[in-house]
Design a protein around this motif. Structure first.
Motif, mmCIF file in Angstrom:
data_model
loop_
_atom_site.group_PDB
_atom_site.id
_atom_site.type_symbol
_atom_site.label_atom_id
_atom_site.label_comp_id
_atom_site.label_asym_id
_atom_site.label_seq_id
_atom_site.Cartn_x
_atom_site.Cartn_y
_atom_site.Cartn_z
ATOM 1 N N LYS A 174 -6.812 47.747 18.379
ATOM 2 C CA LYS A 174 -6.163 48.401 19.521
ATOM 3 C C LYS A 174 -6.011 47.447 20.706
ATOM 4 O O LYS A 174 -5.095 47.600 21.501
ATOM 5 N N ASN A 175 -6.911 46.447 20.810
ATOM 6 C CA ASN A 175 -6.798 45.480 21.909
ATOM 7 C C ASN A 175 -5.542 44.623 21.780
ATOM 8 O O ASN A 175 -5.109 44.016 22.760
ATOM 9 N N SER A 194 -0.188 35.630 25.314
ATOM 10 C CA SER A 194 -0.977 35.616 26.538
ATOM 11 C C SER A 194 -0.751 34.315 27.307
ATOM 12 O O SER A 194 -0.597 34.311 28.524
ATOM 13 N N LEU A 251 2.705 33.796 29.319
ATOM 14 C CA LEU A 251 2.901 34.509 30.591
ATOM 15 C C LEU A 251 2.915 33.542 31.764
ATOM 16 O O LEU A 251 3.622 33.736 32.752
ATOM 17 N N ARG A 252 2.130 32.474 31.634
ATOM 18 C CA ARG A 252 2.023 31.522 32.740
ATOM 19 C C ARG A 252 3.274 30.684 32.905
ATOM 20 O O ARG A 252 3.489 30.074 33.944
ATOM 21 N N ARG A 290 7.405 43.031 38.607
ATOM 22 C CA ARG A 290 6.756 41.898 37.941
ATOM 23 C C ARG A 290 5.611 42.410 37.077
ATOM 24 O O ARG A 290 4.928 43.371 37.430
ATOM 25 N N VAL A 307 2.124 43.015 35.842
ATOM 26 C CA VAL A 307 2.115 44.234 35.060
ATOM 27 C C VAL A 307 2.410 45.410 36.005
ATOM 28 O O VAL A 307 1.560 45.737 36.829
ATOM 29 N N LYS A 324 -13.942 36.451 24.893
ATOM 30 C CA LYS A 324 -13.743 35.042 25.224
ATOM 31 C C LYS A 324 -13.293 34.867 26.671
ATOM 32 O O LYS A 324 -12.879 35.808 27.316
ATOM 33 N N ASN A 370 -9.166 48.616 31.041
ATOM 34 C CA ASN A 370 -8.218 48.832 29.952
ATOM 35 C C ASN A 370 -8.170 47.619 29.023
ATOM 36 O O ASN A 370 -7.351 46.715 29.207
ATOM 37 N N PRO A 371 -9.060 47.591 28.002
ATOM 38 C CA PRO A 371 -9.095 46.426 27.114
ATOM 39 C C PRO A 371 -7.807 46.229 26.323
ATOM 40 O O PRO A 371 -7.508 45.111 25.905
ATOM 41 N N GLU A 372 -7.029 47.320 26.121
ATOM 42 C CA GLU A 372 -5.768 47.195 25.382
ATOM 43 C C GLU A 372 -4.782 46.283 26.114
ATOM 44 O O GLU A 372 -3.935 45.659 25.500
ATOM 45 N N LEU A 373 -4.896 46.238 27.436
ATOM 46 C CA LEU A 373 -3.986 45.398 28.213
ATOM 47 C C LEU A 373 -4.668 44.105 28.672
ATOM 48 O O LEU A 373 -4.017 43.084 28.854
ATOM 49 N N ASP A 389 -6.715 41.910 27.208
ATOM 50 C CA ASP A 389 -6.660 40.724 26.346
ATOM 51 C C ASP A 389 -5.302 40.036 26.386
ATOM 52 O O ASP A 389 -5.201 38.847 26.098
ATOM 53 N N TYR A 390 -4.268 40.788 26.674
ATOM 54 C CA TYR A 390 -2.923 40.215 26.710
ATOM 55 C C TYR A 390 -2.576 39.668 28.092
ATOM 56 O O TYR A 390 -2.099 38.541 28.236
ATOM 57 N N TYR A 391 -2.849 40.458 29.142
ATOM 58 C CA TYR A 391 -2.295 40.126 30.469
ATOM 59 C C TYR A 391 -3.255 39.403 31.416
ATOM 60 O O TYR A 391 -2.853 39.060 32.520
ATOM 61 N N TRP A 392 -4.519 39.161 31.009
ATOM 62 C CA TRP A 392 -5.501 38.659 31.975
ATOM 63 C C TRP A 392 -5.068 37.330 32.597
ATOM 64 O O TRP A 392 -5.415 37.046 33.752
ATOM 65 N N GLN A 393 -4.286 36.529 31.871
ATOM 66 C CA GLN A 393 -3.934 35.204 32.396
ATOM 67 C C GLN A 393 -3.022 35.285 33.617
ATOM 68 O O GLN A 393 -2.840 34.304 34.328
ATOM 69 N N LEU A 394 -2.401 36.460 33.846
ATOM 70 C CA LEU A 394 -1.528 36.600 35.022
ATOM 71 C C LEU A 394 -2.309 36.814 36.312
ATOM 72 O O LEU A 394 -1.768 36.641 37.402
ATOM 73 N N MET A 453 -7.996 46.614 35.582
ATOM 74 C CA MET A 453 -8.063 46.727 34.113
ATOM 75 C C MET A 453 -9.124 45.799 33.517
ATOM 76 O O MET A 453 -9.454 45.906 32.350
#
Lengths: 416, 115
Positions: A122-123, A172, A175-176, A261, A263, B2, B67-70, B72-77, B92
């Motif tokens: 789900k992650n 991921s 995005l940068r 932008r 998120v 990670k 919100n772990p679903e988001l 892992d994907y968006y943290w770099q922003l 999140m």
């Protein structure tokens, strides 16, 4: 808003598509049409309305949409802006590239990656949904006629799984590159991965070339159906707003204030009722855009409209999308591409991936983004040969990463 | 999970960017503590008084659930933009937030639990 109501509303579109698909040409015809769709190379632009017919295309889109909804329910995932956008995008692209067969290797690849990270699927479900942009990679290998015999299917599955496996870390990281100003980030990621794999395949004399197989048969039926559905969404939004904590006007103002932008989850920035209304308004706006340009409602155009509607829960609203649409239209008046062709129409619709530029830096910047986007999107497709369905997301990544630092440099003196 | 250290530094970056960009902050204390399988991050912005509307927005944005679903994907922003703050990304990535604005100081406390 109760989760069960969220599930019903999210499942409304795919359910209607399944029912319409079975009714429009009869269940037998619809099911029979799934065969040609599943065995189509599916690279850009293979219009499933032409390949399998109207009933089969609607059935394909509805069933894949229901699979996504079922995964969301089974994995107990929050139904928020990103996931609404993902489900609508997947459904939209089921009109030209994604089908009941070719999405699975991507899901399996992402699942394998999640296992290596000791994290639940789900992650990474959002990446898996959007990651089906690379679903045609497997279809192209299996059904493009380059490989014959028993090895083509396992090879196709292997490539699909490999693409899904590398998607999460790359998505991921990418995005940068554009700092979240390209909403279709996985389109950019898919473009990089698709180019990598296509170059590899081409070096073994495997031909991967974009196609242009389009239908013009169902223009009116599709237009009327879309308008009815958007009216239904508007009605649902207005009905729910009667019991919402904040008024629909106030919540919509919050959405319109957002740059878009990444998120920008409009179900949180505004609320669910205002998000559904925004989705309906963006649907009307997209259809108006298609009609004003003299376009035809075919598979790719429906995909474009539904993607815009989905992302109206996750970054797009009229204030930040109209400048980009205007930029694409102005560009088409001066450039070599004819206004009203499917290429230009979908470049406009999907070009709204750059809406955050207009939302953050204003109308002129948004129009410039649209103007440049048309040129870039018409040139980057050859890199991945059409195996990355979100070609506009790929192009949008380049446009955003080129424009944003320049605009920012000239605005810096005016800001802190 | 990670990239834990990098995620903590990005959370600090985002909060600092928000307050330094939007207010004339003269002095800030930042305290990061790693205790009991969690990171506790405390910010104190001195000589700062926020209006009711901003406090409401901050509580709304930072008060969203993890919100772990988001993540892992968006943290770099997180912490990447100068102008458009992304406090929702901080929300999140964190399990709890406390927010105080009294004695002419703004105090923000964030808790991020480790798996």
């Amino acid at each position: 808003m109760k989760r069960i109501h969220q599930v019903y509303i999210l499942g409304l579109l795919p359910t209607l598509l399944v029912l319409a698909g079975l009714a429009v040409e009869g269940p037998v015809q619809a099911v029979m049409g799934l065969g040609p769709i599943a065995t189509s190379p599916s690279i850009l632009l293979h219009d499933y309305l032409y390949v399998g017919g109207l009933g089969a295309t609607l059935l394909n889109a509805g069933l894949v949409g229901l699979i996504c909804c079922a995964l969301i329910v089974l994995l107990d995932i929050d139904i928020n802006g990103p996931f609404i956008a993902a489900v609508y995008t997947v459904i939209g692209f089921c009109f030209f590239g994604k089908n009941l067969v070719n999405i699975w290797p991507i899901f399996v690849g992402v699942k394998f990656f999640a296992n290596t990270q000791k994290a639940p699927f789900k992650n990474y479900a959002l990446v898996a949904f959007f990651g089906t942009t690379l679903a045609p990679l497997g279809s192209a290998i299996a059904f493009n006629g380059n490989f014959n015999g028993v090895w083509s299917i396992p090879l196709a599955v292997l490539f699909g799984i490999a693409a899904g496996f590398v998607l999460p870390p790359l998505a991921s990281h990418m995005l940068r590159f554009h700092d979240g100003y390209n909403i279709y980030n996985i389109g950019f990621t898919g473009g990089i991965i698709g180019s990598f794999f296509t170059a590899l395949l081409r070096s073994f004399d495997f031909a991967v070339t974009p196609a242009s197989i389009l239908s013009s048969e169902y223009h009116l039926e599709i237009f009327v159906s879309l308008m009815l559905f958007f009216t239904m969404l508007l009605f649902i939004g207005l009905l729910l707003s009667r019991t919402a904590e904040q008024g629909i006007i106030e919540a919509t103002k919050q959405i319109y204030k957002s740059s878009g932008r990444l998120v920008s989850d409009f179900t949180i920035i505004g609320d669910y009722p205002s998000t559904f209304c925004n989705m309906a308004v963006m649907g009307y706006l997209s259809c108006l855009f298609v009609l004003l340009l003299g376009g035809t409602f075919n598979g790719p155009v429906v995909g474009g409209v539904l993607t815009v509607v989905g992302f109206a829960a996750f970054g797009k609203h009229p204030r930040n999308t109209i400048p980009v649409l205007a930029g694409v239209v102005i560009a088409s008046l001066f450039k070599v591409w004819e206004i009203g062709t499917t290429g230009v129409v979908i470049a406009g619709l999907f070009g709204t991936t750059l809406a955050p530029i207009a939302g953050q830096y204003g109308v002129v910047a948004g129009m410039a983004a649209g103007f440049f986007h048309l040129s870039i999107v018409m040139n980057v497709g050859m890199l991945h040969g059409g195996v990355n369905l979100y070609n506009n997301g790929f192009a949008g990544g380049f446009v955003a990463s080129f424009l944003v630092p320049i605009i920012d440099a000239f605005r810096r003196d005016q800001n802190r | 999970m990670k990239h834990e250290v990098k995620k903590i530094t990005k959370i600090v970056d985002e909060i600092m960017t928000y307050f330094l960009y939007n207010h004339e902050v003269q002095m800030t204390d930042v305290h990061v503590e790693h205790i009991n399988k969690a990171f506790e991050i405390t910010f104190i912005f001195h000589d700062l008084q926020l209006d009711e509307l901003e406090i409401r927005d901050l509580k709304k944005n930072l008060g969203r659930k993890r919100n772990p679903e988001l993540e892992d994907y968006y943290w770099q922003l997180t912490g990447e933009a100068e102008e458009s703050n992304e406090l929702s990304l901080v929300a999140m990535m964190t399990d709890a937030v406390e927010f105080l604005n009294e004695d002419n100081k703004v105090r923000v406390m964030l808790l991020r639990k480790l798996d």
